[in-house]
Design an enzyme around this catalytic site. Structure first.
Site, PDB file in Angstrom:
ATOM      1  N   CYS A 192      -0.051   0.889  -5.793  1.00  0.00           N
ATOM      2  CA  CYS A 192      -1.096   1.369  -4.893  1.00  0.00           C
ATOM      3  C   CYS A 192      -1.197   2.884  -5.010  1.00  0.00           C
ATOM      4  CB  CYS A 192      -0.782   0.980  -3.451  1.00  0.00           C
ATOM      5  SG  CYS A 192      -1.135  -0.759  -3.157  1.00  0.00           S
ATOM      6  N   ARG A 199       6.554   5.601   3.040  1.00  0.00           N
ATOM      7  CA  ARG A 199       6.699   5.972   1.630  1.00  0.00           C
ATOM      8  C   ARG A 199       7.368   7.333   1.432  1.00  0.00           C
ATOM      9  NH1 ARG A 199       5.691   1.340   1.055  1.00  0.00           N
ATOM     10  NH2 ARG A 199       4.141   0.423  -0.332  1.00  0.00           N
ATOM     11  N   GLU A 236      -0.568   8.062  -2.267  1.00  0.00           N
ATOM     12  CA  GLU A 236       0.829   7.665  -2.069  1.00  0.00           C
ATOM     13  C   GLU A 236       1.638   8.130  -3.287  1.00  0.00           C
ATOM     14  OE1 GLU A 236       1.635   3.318  -1.434  1.00  0.00           O
ATOM     15  OE2 GLU A 236       2.923   3.645  -3.158  1.00  0.00           O
TER      16      GLU A 236
HETATM   17  N1  EPU Z   1      -7.933  -6.239   0.360  1.00  0.00           N
HETATM   18  C1  EPU Z   1      -9.249  -6.306   0.064  1.00  0.00           C
HETATM   19  N2  EPU Z   1      -9.661  -5.879  -1.168  1.00  0.00           N
HETATM   20  C2  EPU Z   1      -8.798  -5.406  -2.105  1.00  0.00           C
HETATM   21  C3  EPU Z   1      -7.427  -5.326  -1.770  1.00  0.00           C
HETATM   22  C4  EPU Z   1      -7.009  -5.750  -0.523  1.00  0.00           C
HETATM   23  O1  EPU Z   1     -10.081  -6.714   0.871  1.00  0.00           O
HETATM   24  O2  EPU Z   1      -9.233  -5.033  -3.191  1.00  0.00           O
HETATM   25  C5  EPU Z   1      -7.477  -6.697   1.687  1.00  0.00           C
HETATM   26  C6  EPU Z   1      -6.626  -7.968   1.568  1.00  0.00           C
HETATM   27  O3  EPU Z   1      -7.404  -9.104   1.521  1.00  0.00           O
HETATM   28  C7  EPU Z   1      -5.768  -7.877   2.800  1.00  0.00           C
HETATM   29  C8  EPU Z   1      -5.584  -6.367   3.016  1.00  0.00           C
HETATM   30  O4  EPU Z   1      -6.618  -5.733   2.280  1.00  0.00           O
HETATM   31  O5  EPU Z   1      -6.450  -8.397   3.909  1.00  0.00           O
HETATM   32  C9  EPU Z   1      -4.217  -5.884   2.547  1.00  0.00           C
HETATM   33  O6  EPU Z   1      -4.071  -6.142   1.171  1.00  0.00           O
HETATM   34  P1  EPU Z   1      -2.669  -6.505   0.493  1.00  0.00           P
HETATM   35  O7  EPU Z   1      -2.033  -7.670   1.178  1.00  0.00           O
HETATM   36  O8  EPU Z   1      -2.904  -6.588  -0.961  1.00  0.00           O
HETATM   37  O9  EPU Z   1      -1.718  -5.297   0.860  1.00  0.00           O
HETATM   38  P2  EPU Z   1      -1.945  -3.728   0.750  1.00  0.00           P
HETATM   39  O10 EPU Z   1      -1.847  -3.173   2.114  1.00  0.00           O
HETATM   40  O11 EPU Z   1      -3.130  -3.378  -0.069  1.00  0.00           O
HETATM   41  C10 EPU Z   1       0.624  -3.213   0.566  1.00  0.00           C
HETATM   42  C11 EPU Z   1       1.414  -2.167  -0.179  1.00  0.00           C
HETATM   43  C12 EPU Z   1       1.714  -2.665  -1.578  1.00  0.00           C
HETATM   44  C13 EPU Z   1       2.455  -3.996  -1.514  1.00  0.00           C
HETATM   45  C14 EPU Z   1       1.569  -4.980  -0.769  1.00  0.00           C
HETATM   46  C15 EPU Z   1       2.211  -6.372  -0.665  1.00  0.00           C
HETATM   47  C16 EPU Z   1       0.670   0.079   0.536  1.00  0.00           C
HETATM   48  C17 EPU Z   1      -0.200   1.241   0.234  1.00  0.00           C
HETATM   49  N3  EPU Z   1       0.589  -0.954  -0.301  1.00  0.00           N
HETATM   50  O12 EPU Z   1      -0.635  -3.314  -0.083  1.00  0.00           O
HETATM   51  O13 EPU Z   1       2.522  -1.707  -2.201  1.00  0.00           O
HETATM   52  O14 EPU Z   1       2.761  -4.468  -2.818  1.00  0.00           O
HETATM   53  O15 EPU Z   1       1.318  -4.463   0.545  1.00  0.00           O
HETATM   54  O16 EPU Z   1       2.920  -6.521   0.475  1.00  0.00           O
HETATM   55  O17 EPU Z   1       1.419   0.113   1.515  1.00  0.00           O
HETATM   56  C18 EPU Z   1       2.654   0.145  -3.679  1.00  0.00           C
HETATM   57  O18 EPU Z   1       3.157   0.759  -2.753  1.00  0.00           O
HETATM   58  O19 EPU Z   1       2.525   0.650  -4.816  1.00  0.00           O
HETATM   59  C19 EPU Z   1       2.161  -1.190  -3.439  1.00  0.00           C
HETATM   60  C20 EPU Z   1       1.453  -1.841  -4.331  1.00  0.00           C
END
Ligand code: EPU
Length: 338
Positions: free
Chosen positions: A253, A196, A324
């Site tokens: 996020c 990021r 972030e």
């Molecule tokens: N999860 C939970 N509870 C929650 C949210 C997530 O248990 O409330 C678990 C999910 O089930 C999954 C894991 O956490 O096993 C990862 O969750 P998710 O696939 O939603 O991805 P993330 O790592 O939370 C990242 C990026 C997002 C992007 C998504 C989709 C970061 C900080 N976030 O989220 O980016 O949209 O992947 O690929 O890297 C952003 O940067 O603003 C953003 C939203």
């Protein structure tokens, strides 16, 4: 110079732009500068106090004169893209906020290779416009960004990405304007992308080139099947709608994911914090790493909620979460700088 007062602890506190500085901005930009503009209107979190000035340069000449004049007058400046990853504190931003989205826009195809097509996009172009442009022409590589708000410049500066891809994967060059007016093209190999973040090389050539502005990016997009791209993009949109709060004010996020182990969202979820509120700020029930503004949140509400999250996750899991979102401006009480 900025108007300045002295706080009780003897620190200099900026109190806005003086008449000469405002006059200079109006003579340079006319209708393209506004004063005391609430930043809540320019950020997707919809919070934040006033920017002393919001400048919308029309071209490179405007932008160069603006940057060099600001440097001579020691006025701080801040570039904003779509305002989708930005939290402005309630006291607002001293100095000039520079928006490229109104005028630095446009996409051009600049080369057709057998495997890929080269495309240039100006920094103020909406990322979604670039996604549509590529998908309709059968170009892959940026479909991951479907549904991500913000501008192309912001996406480059923040190295936007998901598990499906990163902007740094398809970026070939960026053009940077330095405050001395020097335009520099940097290729992907010169750029240091982090999680990021994009770290621009420290300029060594000209004194005064201390902070550069990304004004354009060029990309090499691999050729792909249009129908397949449309299907993928639909899937990505649907997944986002299912897993993330859509259509509410947020900055996406809020925290970076830790380098290893469970994601920030999962940790916040497991800590039982979903739905927790401070004033008008709430941790989304749909995704733990989204702080949403329910309509009347202040920046202070959001920051207090973020502090609660950090403290609870540190105690429960021994993990230090880092925002972030870029946090700028002054709080209403203590006057901290950008
Ligand atoms: N999860 C939970 N509870 C929650 C949210 C997530 O248990 O409330 C678990 C999910 O089930 C999954 C894991 O956490 O096993 C990862 O969750 P998710 O696939 O939603 O991805 P993330 O790592 O939370 C990242 C990026 C997002 C992007 C998504 C989709 C970061 C900080 N976030 O989220 O980016 O949209 O992947 O690929 O890297 C952003 O940067 O603003 C953003 C939203």
């Amino acid at each position: 110079m900025m108007n300045a007062a002295v706080s009780c602890d003897g620190e200099k506190v900026a109190t806005g732009l003086n008449i000469e500085e405002r006059g200079w901005l109006v003579s340079l930009l006319g209708q393209k500068v506004h004063f005391d503009v609430p930043m809540r209107r320019h950020t997707t979190l919809a919070v934040g106090g006033p920017a002393d000035a919001l400048a919308m340069p029309a071209d490179i000449k405007d932008l160069t004169t603006l940057l060099s004049g600001a440097r001579q007058r020691a006025i701080p400046w801040l570039i904003v893209g779509g305002g989708s990853n930005l939290l402005v504190r309630d006291g607002g931003v001293r100095g000039i906020v520079i928006a490229l989205t109104p005028y630095f826009k446009g996409i051009t195809t600049i080369g057709h290779g057998r495997e890929s097509v080269r495309v240039a996009a100006k920094a103020g172009t909406r990322l979604q416009t670039l996604c549509r442009y590529t998908i309709e022409r059968g170009l892959a590589g940026i479909t991951f960004a479907v549904g991500i708000p913000g501008s192309v410049g912001g996406a480059i500066a923040m190295n936007a990405g998901t598990a499906d891809g990163w902007i740094s994967d398809v970026l070939e060059t960026i053009t940077v304007l330095w405050p001395t007016g020097r335009l520099q093209r940097l290729s992907r190999a010169d750029l240091d992308f982090g999680y990021r973040r994009l770290y621009l090389p420290t300029p060594q050539i000209t004194a005064g080139d201390h902070q550069g502005v990304i004004i354009e990016g060029t990309f090499a997009f691999p050729r792909a099947d249009v129908q397949q791209l449309r299907i993928n993009s639909q899937k990505i949109k649907e997944r986002r709608r299912r897993r993330q709060p859509v259509g509410v004010s947020s900055a996406g996020c809020f925290f970076k994911n830790p380098p290893s182990g469970p994601s920030a969202g999962e940790l916040i979820d497991k800590a039982g914090l979903k739905g927790k509120r401070v004033g008008g700020a709430e941790i989304s029930f749909r995704h733990g790493n989204f702080i949403i503004n329910r309509g009347n949140a202040s920046a202070a509400d959001i920051l207090t909620l973020a502090d609660i999250i950090e403290a609870r996750v540190a105690v429960e899991f021994g993990v230090r979460l880092e925002p972030e979102v870029i946090i700028v401006g002054e709080s209403n009480h203590a006057s901290k700088s950008i």
